[in-house]
Design a protein around this motif. Structure first.
Motif, PDB file in Angstrom:
ATOM      1  N   THR A  81       0.814  -1.210   0.000  1.00  0.00           N
ATOM      2  CA  THR A  81       0.000   0.000   0.000  1.00  0.00           C
ATOM      3  C   THR A  81       0.847   1.259   0.000  1.00  0.00           C
ATOM      4  O   THR A  81       0.541   2.229  -0.708  1.00  0.00           O
ATOM      5  N   ASP A  82       1.936   1.262   0.777  1.00  0.00           N
ATOM      6  CA  ASP A  82       2.724   2.486   0.898  1.00  0.00           C
ATOM      7  C   ASP A  82       3.558   2.796  -0.336  1.00  0.00           C
ATOM      8  O   ASP A  82       4.214   3.843  -0.401  1.00  0.00           O
ATOM      9  N   ALA A  83       3.543   1.895  -1.339  1.00  0.00           N
ATOM     10  CA  ALA A  83       4.232   2.166  -2.606  1.00  0.00           C
ATOM     11  C   ALA A  83       3.306   2.814  -3.629  1.00  0.00           C
ATOM     12  O   ALA A  83       3.716   3.065  -4.760  1.00  0.00           O
ATOM     13  N   CYS A  84       2.070   3.073  -3.225  1.00  0.00           N
ATOM     14  CA  CYS A  84       1.074   3.679  -4.109  1.00  0.00           C
ATOM     15  C   CYS A  84       0.637   5.018  -3.514  1.00  0.00           C
ATOM     16  O   CYS A  84       0.129   5.058  -2.400  1.00  0.00           O
ATOM     17  N   VAL A  85       0.836   6.080  -4.254  1.00  0.00           N
ATOM     18  CA  VAL A  85       0.540   7.426  -3.753  1.00  0.00           C
ATOM     19  C   VAL A  85      -0.724   7.941  -4.431  1.00  0.00           C
ATOM     20  O   VAL A  85      -0.771   8.048  -5.664  1.00  0.00           O
ATOM     21  N   PRO A  86      -1.765   8.246  -3.656  1.00  0.00           N
ATOM     22  CA  PRO A  86      -2.998   8.777  -4.265  1.00  0.00           C
ATOM     23  C   PRO A  86      -2.730  10.067  -5.026  1.00  0.00           C
ATOM     24  O   PRO A  86      -1.946  10.911  -4.588  1.00  0.00           O
ATOM     25  N   ILE A  87      -3.389  10.199  -6.161  1.00  0.00           N
ATOM     26  CA  ILE A  87      -3.232  11.397  -6.990  1.00  0.00           C
ATOM     27  C   ILE A  87      -4.140  12.490  -6.425  1.00  0.00           C
ATOM     28  O   ILE A  87      -5.341  12.270  -6.228  1.00  0.00           O
ATOM     29  N   PRO A  88      -3.599  13.660  -6.143  1.00  0.00           N
ATOM     30  CA  PRO A  88      -4.412  14.714  -5.514  1.00  0.00           C
ATOM     31  C   PRO A  88      -5.459  15.283  -6.462  1.00  0.00           C
ATOM     32  O   PRO A  88      -5.350  15.173  -7.686  1.00  0.00           O
ATOM     33  N   ASP A  89      -6.473  15.899  -5.879  1.00  0.00           N
ATOM     34  CA  ASP A  89      -7.492  16.585  -6.673  1.00  0.00           C
ATOM     35  C   ASP A  89      -6.827  17.650  -7.545  1.00  0.00           C
ATOM     36  O   ASP A  89      -5.893  18.333  -7.126  1.00  0.00           O
ATOM     37  N   GLY A  90      -7.327  17.768  -8.761  1.00  0.00           N
ATOM     38  CA  GLY A  90      -6.794  18.767  -9.661  1.00  0.00           C
ATOM     39  C   GLY A  90      -5.689  18.265 -10.567  1.00  0.00           C
ATOM     40  O   GLY A  90      -5.220  19.004 -11.438  1.00  0.00           O
ATOM     41  N   VAL A  91      -5.261  17.007 -10.370  1.00  0.00           N
ATOM     42  CA  VAL A  91      -4.238  16.405 -11.230  1.00  0.00           C
ATOM     43  C   VAL A  91      -4.880  15.266 -12.006  1.00  0.00           C
ATOM     44  O   VAL A  91      -5.384  14.304 -11.412  1.00  0.00           O
ATOM     45  N   SER A  92      -4.891  15.364 -13.322  1.00  0.00           N
ATOM     46  CA  SER A  92      -5.498  14.307 -14.133  1.00  0.00           C
ATOM     47  C   SER A  92      -4.621  13.064 -14.103  1.00  0.00           C
ATOM     48  O   SER A  92      -3.397  13.156 -13.921  1.00  0.00           O
ATOM     49  N   PRO A  93      -5.212  11.868 -14.280  1.00  0.00           N
ATOM     50  CA  PRO A  93      -4.401  10.645 -14.334  1.00  0.00           C
ATOM     51  C   PRO A  93      -3.340  10.693 -15.424  1.00  0.00           C
ATOM     52  O   PRO A  93      -2.227  10.182 -15.234  1.00  0.00           O
ATOM     53  N   GLU A  94      -3.660  11.306 -16.571  1.00  0.00           N
ATOM     54  CA  GLU A  94      -2.675  11.403 -17.649  1.00  0.00           C
ATOM     55  C   GLU A  94      -1.484  12.257 -17.217  1.00  0.00           C
ATOM     56  O   GLU A  94      -0.327  11.872 -17.404  1.00  0.00           O
ATOM     57  N   ARG A  95      -1.761  13.416 -16.636  1.00  0.00           N
ATOM     58  CA  ARG A  95      -0.677  14.312 -16.234  1.00  0.00           C
ATOM     59  C   ARG A  95       0.139  13.735 -15.088  1.00  0.00           C
ATOM     60  O   ARG A  95       1.330  14.042 -14.934  1.00  0.00           O
ATOM     61  N   ALA A  96      -0.488  12.889 -14.281  1.00  0.00           N
ATOM     62  CA  ALA A  96       0.208  12.313 -13.125  1.00  0.00           C
ATOM     63  C   ALA A  96       1.398  11.439 -13.520  1.00  0.00           C
ATOM     64  O   ALA A  96       2.297  11.215 -12.707  1.00  0.00           O
ATOM     65  N   VAL A  97       1.440  10.956 -14.763  1.00  0.00           N
ATOM     66  CA  VAL A  97       2.591  10.138 -15.164  1.00  0.00           C
ATOM     67  C   VAL A  97       3.877  10.958 -15.177  1.00  0.00           C
ATOM     68  O   VAL A  97       4.980  10.396 -15.223  1.00  0.00           O
TER      69      VAL A  97
END
Length: 337
Positions: free
Chosen positions: A119-135
């Motif tokens: 679980t701790d190797a997965c960081v939730p993507i914050p609001d305002g950041v699209s999944p595409e941009r998160a890469v």
């Protein structure tokens, strides 16, 4: 021969990209085991191709002395080949830890359609950041590290030599400093449009500004490093962000390097700046990187998009040093183009 079918989500079998030998890659089956306590299973939505580092891996240019240090966090296999390599995956948590159930997360995982991680190797993507941009998160971490190493200040005149993804992100972050003037230097005039979209100035090497307060070098070329030294003002630091692999690089230190008291400083994302190690964790740095991706203008750094199943056919062109590619977004659950 690569199966061109669409990724199947309903089974425990996943598919992963492997660099199998020099200039060759292949998609192979991979197990995505059911999560145990403290783990989650992630179905991948997108991953990003790191053109610089993955290009070196693809071409077999990781020097033997760096085979251990250059391992990606969840790499499988050993250098030189075969290796499952990559570190920019975004997906949806489907099973496991209820605290992350259904969330979209970023992980430093290779190109694979589904995977299981702590679980701790997965960081939730914050609001305002699209999944595409998160890469872009791993690249933004590199930019943050460079800023820490360079220590630019408000009002500085700053040059970034090399208009790839990492160079542009470094310039973008430096450009947030009040009163700063940031110029991106690149041999490709098409980079001007991207630099201007990010609120930055642009110049070809022959028109690069001089007497800069700090210079970041990210072109991974000897010519770019020479330009960086020429741009630097007296007593300035040149932050060397490029990694050259097995290539030997000539550094022009026989001219005015010494009399102008220039400083060539290395920056590497694999370790946190020494003066911050007591307070900053890798998790905190990654969370910060994701937060800095809220600006939609950063979508301009995603220049190419292709289906996961097309990777073996398209990667040779995308990783070619001469290709005009910024970030390639790999799309899962999309039919081949």
């Amino acid at each position: 021969m690569t199966d061109k079918g669409v990724v199947t989500r309903d089974t425990a079998e996943a598919r992963a990209l492997w660099y199998t030998e020099k200039m060759q890659c292949e998609i192979k089956p991979a197990a995505a085991k059911r999560p145990q306590g403290g783990e989650v299973r992630v179905d991948t939505l997108f991953s990003g191709v790191s053109r610089g580092t993955e290009g070196l891996v693809f071409r077999g240019e990781v020097p033997q002395s760096e085979w251990q240090r250059m391992r990606a966090p969840f790499q499988t296999g050993d250098f030189p080949f075969p290796v499952k390599y990559g570190y920019a995956a975004v997906g949806t948590v489907r099973e496991g830890d209820p605290d992350l159930a259904g969330q979209t997360v970023f992980s430093l995982y290779p190109h694979q359609s589904a995977f299981t991680l702590p679980t701790d190797a997965c960081v939730p993507i914050p609001d305002g950041v699209s999944p595409e941009r998160a890469v872009l998160a791993a690249n933004m971490e590199t930019a943050i590290n460079a800023i820490w190493d360079g220590k630019p200040s408000p009002g500085d005149h700053i040059c970034v030599v090399g208009g790839g993804v990492v160079g542009l992100l470094t310039a973008y972050v430096a450009g947030q400093l009040p009163g700063s003037t940031v110029t991106v230097i690149d041999t490709n005039p098409e980079r001007a449009k991207t630099a201007h979209a990010l609120g930055l100035s642009f110049a070809l090497p022959q028109n690069a500004p001089r007497n800069q307060d700090i210079v970041f070098h990210a072109s991974a070329t000897a010519a770019g490093l020479s330009t960086a030294l020429e741009c630097a003002g007296d007593g300035t630091s040149i932050i060397e962000m490029s990694w050259y692999g097995t290539e030997n690089v000539a550094v022009p230190l026989g001219a005015d390097f010494h009399c102008r008291r220039l400083k060539l400083v290395s920056s590497q994302v694999g370790s946190i700046a020494v003066e911050r190690q007591a307070r900053w964790t890798y998790r905190r740095r990654l969370e910060t990187a994701l937060t800095l991706l809220k600006d939609p203008v950063l979508d301009c750094l995603i220049s190419h998009r292709l289906a996961f199943a097309d990777l073996p056919d398209r990667l040779p062109d995308l990783l070619n040093k001469a290709s005009d590619v910024l970030l390639t977004l790999v799309v899962y659950d999309e039919k081949p183009c």
